[in-house]
Design an enzyme around this catalytic site. Structure first.
Site, PDB file in Angstrom:
ATOM      1  N   LYS A  22     -48.315   1.139  -6.360  1.00 62.10           N
ATOM      2  CA  LYS A  22     -49.657   1.872  -7.321  1.00 62.10           C
ATOM      3  C   LYS A  22     -48.743   1.120  -8.299  1.00 62.10           C
ATOM      4  CE  LYS A  22     -49.788   6.355  -9.199  1.00 62.10           C
ATOM      5  NZ  LYS A  22     -49.605   6.298 -10.527  1.00 62.10           N
ATOM      6  N   ASN A  23     -47.412   1.695  -8.727  1.00 59.80           N
ATOM      7  CA  ASN A  23     -47.002   1.324 -10.028  1.00 59.80           C
ATOM      8  C   ASN A  23     -46.894   0.429 -10.186  1.00 59.80           C
ATOM      9  OD1 ASN A  23     -47.609   4.288 -10.522  1.00 59.80           O
ATOM     10  ND2 ASN A  23     -45.022   4.871 -10.640  1.00 59.80           N
ATOM     11  N   CYS A 116     -51.040  14.159 -20.935  1.00 62.13           N
ATOM     12  CA  CYS A 116     -51.374  15.004 -19.333  1.00 62.13           C
ATOM     13  C   CYS A 116     -50.889  15.942 -18.364  1.00 62.13           C
ATOM     14  CB  CYS A 116     -50.398  13.663 -18.572  1.00 62.13           C
ATOM     15  SG  CYS A 116     -48.671  14.139 -18.145  1.00 62.13           S
ATOM     16  N   ARG A 121     -46.653  13.201 -23.598  1.00 63.61           N
ATOM     17  CA  ARG A 121     -46.366  12.045 -22.800  1.00 63.61           C
ATOM     18  C   ARG A 121     -46.143  10.846 -24.111  1.00 63.61           C
ATOM     19  NH1 ARG A 121     -47.521  10.676 -16.862  1.00 63.61           N
ATOM     20  NH2 ARG A 121     -46.253   9.328 -16.695  1.00 63.61           N
ATOM     21  N   ASP A 124     -44.283   6.606 -28.229  1.00 64.69           N
ATOM     22  CA  ASP A 124     -43.510   5.862 -29.288  1.00 64.69           C
ATOM     23  C   ASP A 124     -42.362   4.727 -28.806  1.00 64.69           C
ATOM     24  OD1 ASP A 124     -42.128   8.125 -28.037  1.00 64.69           O
ATOM     25  OD2 ASP A 124     -40.107   8.167 -29.285  1.00 64.69           O
ATOM     26  N   ASP A 305     -41.868  11.780  -9.540  1.00 62.24           N
ATOM     27  CA  ASP A 305     -42.580  11.551  -8.940  1.00 62.24           C
ATOM     28  C   ASP A 305     -41.972  12.002  -7.324  1.00 62.24           C
ATOM     29  OD1 ASP A 305     -43.793  10.138 -11.025  1.00 62.24           O
ATOM     30  OD2 ASP A 305     -43.515   8.435 -10.127  1.00 62.24           O
ATOM     31  N   ARG A 400     -55.916   9.109  -6.852  1.00 62.19           N
ATOM     32  CA  ARG A 400     -55.480   8.216  -7.582  1.00 62.19           C
ATOM     33  C   ARG A 400     -54.350   7.173  -7.192  1.00 62.19           C
ATOM     34  NH1 ARG A 400     -53.103  10.654 -13.398  1.00 62.19           N
ATOM     35  NH2 ARG A 400     -52.801   8.514 -13.250  1.00 62.19           N
TER      36      ARG A 400
END
Ligand code: UD1
Length: 424
Positions: A22-23, A116, A121, A124, A305, A400
């Site tokens: 996914k990422n 989130c 999160r 910057d 994760d 998701r």
């Protein structure tokens, strides 16, 4: 809204094919903005976050079509530079379009993601990176407005090794004038995979896979076909689920090298693990032989994760107590109250969860709620090992990031049903 009904107690057994990362896919997709043309992204996971990114890209003027795991993207007519709030608020990875839009069009207007589920999160580092590359950045009505006639290469040190900031700056720097050096860059496999795709597109990048990336800007890039790497977090989740149920499973289409830290911890728990080039076999016994502490860290450490899933494993029948510390997201503990509803004994002190367990302590099914993606995965793991029936609500979070999770778990012998609650 759907919910999962899980009857616990079945040992997982059999084979499961791991989907594309996914990422990884969420980084490859915005990279296609950099060069107009057609792309095929193979092994793309067919899941909600990928649909969200496809919708955003379509909104920007691209054409996206996902057939099974084959994603076709045409960015020839992509001509809009605004990423609206509705897309970015639902998925922070939407912020990835900032760098590519700025590099290709000289301007981008991207909504700030906001908070989130588990806390603030920031973005910057993404913004500072773009400023270093010469972009003029303003914040107006919740949107970042970035402008740069031509990005200029720069030395950018990331105070925190951020995956998203590294990916965003890397994409922008490929088309900048001159050389960019990103130090303390993220070395997560998904960033390495992004860098490899960019090189295939014609980018000049040195130090791929290391914390110092050197990018020599080029005038133009070309569209390519690429294949997503396997999802190491999905793989780890199935390994942990097997461990929690005393199961024996084989993972296919996986890169064991990406999972070295997780495999070592599972072995410490008493699981037997064997690996081939793209398979992992795990055999586990219940109760888990030994409770094992983890501390999350950037790659190649234990990923944040999998923190929630590991906490669920430690809360199941397990010999001893454990301490689970999250150093990446220090307040990511929304799953704990839900695990406690299943009978887990967990205290949170600062950024650590202290889990008490014993070989005869069984979790007991209850109604629980997923608060985010990995919290949802943790609840599934706990439910699979619990006595009786668990109902998990708000499973859109799980959708998701886990492709066909109930089908995969059913094939492994679990009892898991998806129920449409709006039909009841
Ligand atoms: C990515 C992953 C997410 C994973 C996380 C950490 C994607 C789509 N998501 O998220 O699943 O949990 O990496 O491995 O790839 N930070 C700042 N300023 C910034 C950016 C980040 O201070 O501008 C901090 C964060 O608060 C956090 C740390 O850096 O403490 C790491 O976050 P980061 O690597 O950026 O996470 P994401 O890229 O958002």
């Amino acid at each position: 809204m759907d919910k999962f009904i899980i009857k616990g107690g079945n040992r997982l057994h059999g084979r499961v094919k791991i989907s594309g990362a996914k990422n990884g896919a969420l980084a490859l997709m915005p990279a296609t903005i950099l060069a107009p043309g057609t792309y095929h992204l193979h092994n793309t996971p067919n899941l909600r976050d990928v649909w969200t990114m496809s919708r955003l890209m379509t909104e920007l003027g691209a054409f996206c079509e996902l057939n099974d795991n084959d994603l076709f993207i045409d960015t020839t007519n992509l001509n809009k530079t605004t990423a609206p709030y509705e897309h970015v608020k639902n998925m922070r990875a939407s912020f990835y379009v900032l760098g590519p839009l700025l590099a290709r069009f000289g301007e981008a207007k991207v909504s700030l993601p906001g908070g989130c589920a588990w806390g603030p999160r920031p973005v910057d580092l993404h913004i500072k990176g773009m400023q270093k590359l010469g972009a003029d950045i303003k914040l107006e009505n919740g949107y970042i407005i970035a402008k740069a006639e031509k990005l200029i290469g720069a030395k950018i040190h990331l105070d925190v090794s951020s995956v998203g900031a590294t990916g965003n700056i890397l994409m922008a720097a490929t088309l900048a004038k001159g050389t960019t050096i990103i130090s303390n860059a993220a070395t997560e496999p998904e960033i390495t995979a992004l860098a490899r795709m960019l090189v295939k597109m014609g980018a000049k990048i040195n130090g791929i896979g290391t914390a110092i990336l050197e990018i020599e800007g080029v005038d133009r890039l070309n569209p390519v076909d690429e294949t997503s790497i396997p999802d190491r977090i999905e793989a780890a989740t199935y390994l942990i689920a097997a461990a929690a149920t005393g199961g024996a499973i084989e993972l296919e289409n996986v890169n064991p090298y990406h999972l070295t830290a997780v495999i070592a911890k599972l072995e410490e728990c008493g699981c037997e693990i064997n690996v081939n080039s793209d398979n992992i076999f795990i055999t586990a016994k219940q109760p888990v032989k030994k409770a094992v502490d983890i501390k999350t860290a950037i790659y190649p450490g234990i990923p944040t994760d999998i923190q929630a899933q590991w906490t669920a494993l430690m809360a199941c029948k397990c010999e001893g107590n454990s301490k689970i510390t999250d150093t990446v997201y220090t307040d990511r503990f929304k799953h704990i109250p839900e695990l406690i509803r299943l009978g887990a004994d967990i205290d949170i002190v600062d950024n650590s969860a202290f889990v008490k367990s014993s070989p005869d302590k069984t979790l007991v099914g209850a109604q629980v709620m997923a608060s985010d993606l990995r919290a949802g995965a943790a609840l599934i793991i706990a439910a699979l090992s619990a006595e009786g029936t668990t109902e998990i609500h708000r499973i859109y979070h799980i959708d998701r990031g886990y492709e066909a999770i109930e089908k995969k778990l059913t094939n492994l012998g679990a009892y898991i049903k998806r129920v449409r609650t709006d039909l009841i």
